[in-house]
Design a protein around this motif. Structure first.
Motif, PDB file in Angstrom:
ATOM      1  N   LYS A 120       9.601  -5.779  -7.825  1.00 48.72           N
ATOM      2  CA  LYS A 120       9.481  -4.300  -7.874  1.00 48.72           C
ATOM      3  C   LYS A 120      10.723  -3.874  -7.187  1.00 48.72           C
ATOM      4  N   TYR A 121      11.184  -4.502  -6.097  1.00 53.96           N
ATOM      5  CA  TYR A 121      12.096  -4.153  -4.977  1.00 53.96           C
ATOM      6  C   TYR A 121      13.198  -5.165  -4.855  1.00 53.96           C
ATOM      7  N   ASN A 122      13.273  -6.039  -5.787  1.00 58.59           N
ATOM      8  CA  ASN A 122      14.269  -7.081  -5.961  1.00 58.59           C
ATOM      9  C   ASN A 122      14.324  -7.971  -4.470  1.00 58.59           C
ATOM     10  N   LEU A 123      13.339  -8.235  -4.212  1.00 54.99           N
ATOM     11  CA  LEU A 123      13.005  -9.161  -3.078  1.00 54.99           C
ATOM     12  C   LEU A 123      12.754 -10.473  -3.104  1.00 54.99           C
ATOM     13  N   MET A 124      13.056 -11.532  -2.386  1.00 59.47           N
ATOM     14  CA  MET A 124      12.770 -12.880  -2.623  1.00 59.47           C
ATOM     15  C   MET A 124      11.134 -13.013  -2.235  1.00 59.47           C
ATOM     16  N   PHE A 125      10.320 -13.837  -2.971  1.00 61.33           N
ATOM     17  CA  PHE A 125       8.951 -13.903  -2.458  1.00 61.33           C
ATOM     18  C   PHE A 125       8.894 -15.657  -1.952  1.00 61.33           C
ATOM     19  N   ILE A 126       8.581 -15.899  -0.966  1.00 62.58           N
ATOM     20  CA  ILE A 126       8.698 -17.305  -0.426  1.00 62.58           C
ATOM     21  C   ILE A 126       7.066 -17.492   0.288  1.00 62.58           C
ATOM     22  N   SER A 130      -2.956 -15.147   3.178  1.00 66.80           N
ATOM     23  CA  SER A 130      -4.075 -15.442   2.306  1.00 66.80           C
ATOM     24  C   SER A 130      -3.754 -15.392   0.729  1.00 66.80           C
ATOM     25  N   HIS A 131      -4.109 -16.702   0.119  1.00 61.23           N
ATOM     26  CA  HIS A 131      -3.514 -16.928  -1.233  1.00 61.23           C
ATOM     27  C   HIS A 131      -4.049 -15.799  -2.046  1.00 61.23           C
ATOM     28  N   GLN A 132      -5.214 -15.232  -1.965  1.00 55.60           N
ATOM     29  CA  GLN A 132      -5.581 -14.090  -2.967  1.00 55.60           C
ATOM     30  C   GLN A 132      -4.617 -12.803  -2.994  1.00 55.60           C
ATOM     31  N   ASN A 133      -3.834 -12.677  -2.081  1.00 53.95           N
ATOM     32  CA  ASN A 133      -2.750 -11.639  -2.060  1.00 53.95           C
ATOM     33  C   ASN A 133      -1.412 -11.936  -2.441  1.00 53.95           C
ATOM     34  N   TRP A 134      -1.187 -13.228  -2.714  1.00 52.90           N
ATOM     35  CA  TRP A 134       0.001 -13.592  -3.313  1.00 52.90           C
ATOM     36  C   TRP A 134       0.738 -13.063  -4.459  1.00 52.90           C
ATOM     37  N   ALA A 135      -0.367 -13.047  -5.430  1.00 48.76           N
ATOM     38  CA  ALA A 135       0.106 -12.214  -6.616  1.00 48.76           C
ATOM     39  C   ALA A 135       0.572 -10.936  -6.239  1.00 48.76           C
ATOM     40  N   LYS A 136      -0.175 -10.211  -5.564  1.00 50.45           N
ATOM     41  CA  LYS A 136       0.350  -8.859  -5.227  1.00 50.45           C
ATOM     42  C   LYS A 136       1.726  -8.620  -4.379  1.00 50.45           C
ATOM     43  N   LEU A 137       1.689  -9.385  -3.704  1.00 44.96           N
ATOM     44  CA  LEU A 137       3.191  -9.699  -2.708  1.00 44.96           C
ATOM     45  C   LEU A 137       4.366  -9.986  -3.896  1.00 44.96           C
ATOM     46  N   LYS A 138       4.073 -10.910  -4.630  1.00 47.06           N
ATOM     47  CA  LYS A 138       5.031 -11.214  -5.865  1.00 47.06           C
ATOM     48  C   LYS A 138       5.450 -10.031  -6.712  1.00 47.06           C
ATOM     49  N   PHE A 139       4.255  -9.385  -6.981  1.00 48.91           N
ATOM     50  CA  PHE A 139       4.790  -8.112  -7.894  1.00 48.91           C
ATOM     51  C   PHE A 139       5.523  -7.082  -7.067  1.00 48.91           C
ATOM     52  N   PHE A 140       5.388  -6.996  -5.730  1.00 48.89           N
ATOM     53  CA  PHE A 140       5.912  -6.148  -4.799  1.00 48.89           C
ATOM     54  C   PHE A 140       7.222  -6.312  -4.793  1.00 48.89           C
ATOM     55  N   CYS A 141       7.716  -7.775  -4.224  1.00 49.63           N
ATOM     56  CA  CYS A 141       8.792  -8.221  -4.389  1.00 49.63           C
ATOM     57  C   CYS A 141       9.681  -8.119  -5.625  1.00 49.63           C
TER      58      CYS A 141
END
Length: 462
Positions: A347-353, A334-345
């Motif tokens: 925070k924990y030094n993860l790649m967001f793809i 869901s596109h609407q959740n991507w900003a939150k997922l990027k913030f999470f990534c």
């Protein structure tokens, strides 16, 4: 007599000049982008093109089975003359290719087969899947598709019901891919393993790597959920991939912030394995750890539900991807959740793809799944998704897909086709290359924007 000789010489010279001019004119009729020496126009007829390549293989008979060997030898030489690539035809017109962008990955499937190359149809004859509720299942047809006119897809490929083993098909795919992107994420099963509707495809990897390298493409691996995919077997298979393919120039490596160049592995349906098992492989203290070894890499988990975030952290994954091309189907897609997922990534030094697709329709194999269909709206759906992905400043972008025809997510060229029972969808009023062109457009846009924000966020830019 001297006057006669002079006149003869002049006429002969004019005749030679005429022949030379004619030959040069005929040569100019051949397209610059031709790669293999197929007769001009033949590659516009994909089925005929496949048959020509197949003919070359069929005529290459063993000595013990030779009948009328003189005739067969002549035929073989004729075919070799037709199919042998000339040096001129192997050249690629670099001016027509987009700039390389190794930060946009496209999921690629090599599981298709047909009688010419495989002795039977594979995947094009996909079964119609039953709904898990018998009360719903009884309302829908059952059975298998019957290629070549009836295939397990709502669209029809320009190349027809092709075989992934056909070298000319792989060549065409790499050429199409290079016109749009620079990295393919190859669906992969271990040797002698396959999905339930296919056959083993690991033996195709060397050819795919070679053809990819010809176009400066890179190949990364999309690890499918094969039987017994636990930490021990994953270690063995990661080792196998790196040992067998890691030195090939087309093998993809990602340069991290610390300067390491590591291979990347997308892990489909990663959530079906418990975090403790993944931790054995992906943490430094794990019992089968790849960390700080020659088999270290970047392992990207599929995030479907929001609750998977904590599991991914516990497992030791290096990043997340969302795969599904249906906006709103899962939390991750869901596109609407991507900003939150990027913030999470972050925070924990993860790649967001994030994964973006041109549309979704799988009703040819799941006729009961109409609620997840997403209309392409002449490319608008695709561009909205790409724009949403770019706005998050992602580590990479993945495209679902180059050729997952069953789920209607392909950017590969499709053509109009009508049979007595089916009218296939197509890309009209646009050209069959519409989604390749849109991918190229957004790849170039992403490349420019990524250079800017990568410098600000200290991300790799090459």
């Amino acid at each position: 007599m001297a006057k006669f000789r002079r006149r003869t010489c002049i006429i002969l010279s004019l005749f030679i000049l005429f022949i030379f001019s004619l030959m040069m004119s005929l040569k100019m009729l051949r397209p610059n982008t031709a790669t293999f020496g197929v007769p001009f126009g033949l590659d516009l007829l994909p089925e005929l093109h496949q048959q020509t390549v197949h003919l070359e293989k069929k005529l290459n008979l063993p000595k013990s089975g030779r009948i009328n060997s003189e005739t067969n030898t002549k035929n073989l030489k004729s075919v070799e003359i037709t199919m042998k690539p000339s040096k001129a035809s192997e050249l690629i017109n670099l001016e027509e290719l987009p700039p390389l962008n190794y930060f946009l990955h496209v999921f690629y499937y090599s599981w298709y087969g047909n009688p010419q190359f495989d002795g039977k149809y594979i995947h094009w004859n996909h079964p119609v899947l039953e709904h898990w509720d018998p009360r719903i299942a009884k309302n829908y047809p059952q059975g298998r598709h019957n290629p070549p006119d009836d295939i397990g897809s709502s669209f029809y490929p320009e190349l027809g019901s092709y075989s992934s083993r056909d070298p000319s098909v792989i060549e065409t795919h790499m050429r199409q891919m290079r016109s749009a992107s620079s990295v393919l994420a190859l669906s992969w099963y271990p040797p002698d393993s396959s999905d339930e509707n296919g056959e083993a495809t690991d033996n195709l990897v060397p050819t795919i790597l070679d053809k990819a390298h010809k176009y400066n493409l890179k190949v990364t691996f999309h690890i499918e959920p094969y039987s017994n995919r636990d930490d021990q077997n994953m270690y063995k298979n990661v080792k196998y991939i790196i040992d067998r393919y890691g030195n090939h120039p087309a093998f993809y490596r990602y340069k991290t912030r610390t300067g390491k160049s590591l291979p990347m592995f997308y892990v489909y349906d990663s959530y079906i394995t418990k975090p403790e098992k993944w931790a054995n492989l992906l943490t430094t203290s794990g019992s089968h750890s790849v960390r700080n070894s020659p088999y270290d890499g970047l392992f990207i988990a599929l995030l479907v539900e929001e609750k998977h975030k904590n599991d991914i952290l516990q497992s030791g994954f290096d990043g997340i991807y969302t795969y599904f091309a249906t906006n709103g189907f899962t939390y991750g897609s869901s596109h609407q959740n991507w900003a939150k997922l990027k913030f999470f990534c972050d925070k924990y030094n993860l790649m967001f793809i994030p994964s973006v697709g041109p549309g979704y329709i799988d009703t040819s194999i799941r006729p009961w799944n109409t609620q997840n269909t997403r209309n392409r709206t002449n490319g608008k759906y695709y561009e909205v998704g790409l724009d949403a992905a770019l706005q998050t400043h992602p580590s990479l972008i993945s495209i679902t897909s180059f050729n997952e025809w069953h789920e209607g997510t392909q950017i590969e060229k499709a053509v109009p086709k009508r049979t007595s029972n089916t009218v296939y969808l197509d890309y009209r009023p646009h050209k069959p290359s519409l989604y390749l062109e849109l991918t190229r457009k957004w790849s170039e846009k992403y490349s420019k924007e990524r250079t800017t924000y990568a410098l600000n966020e200290q991300m790799p830019v090459s």
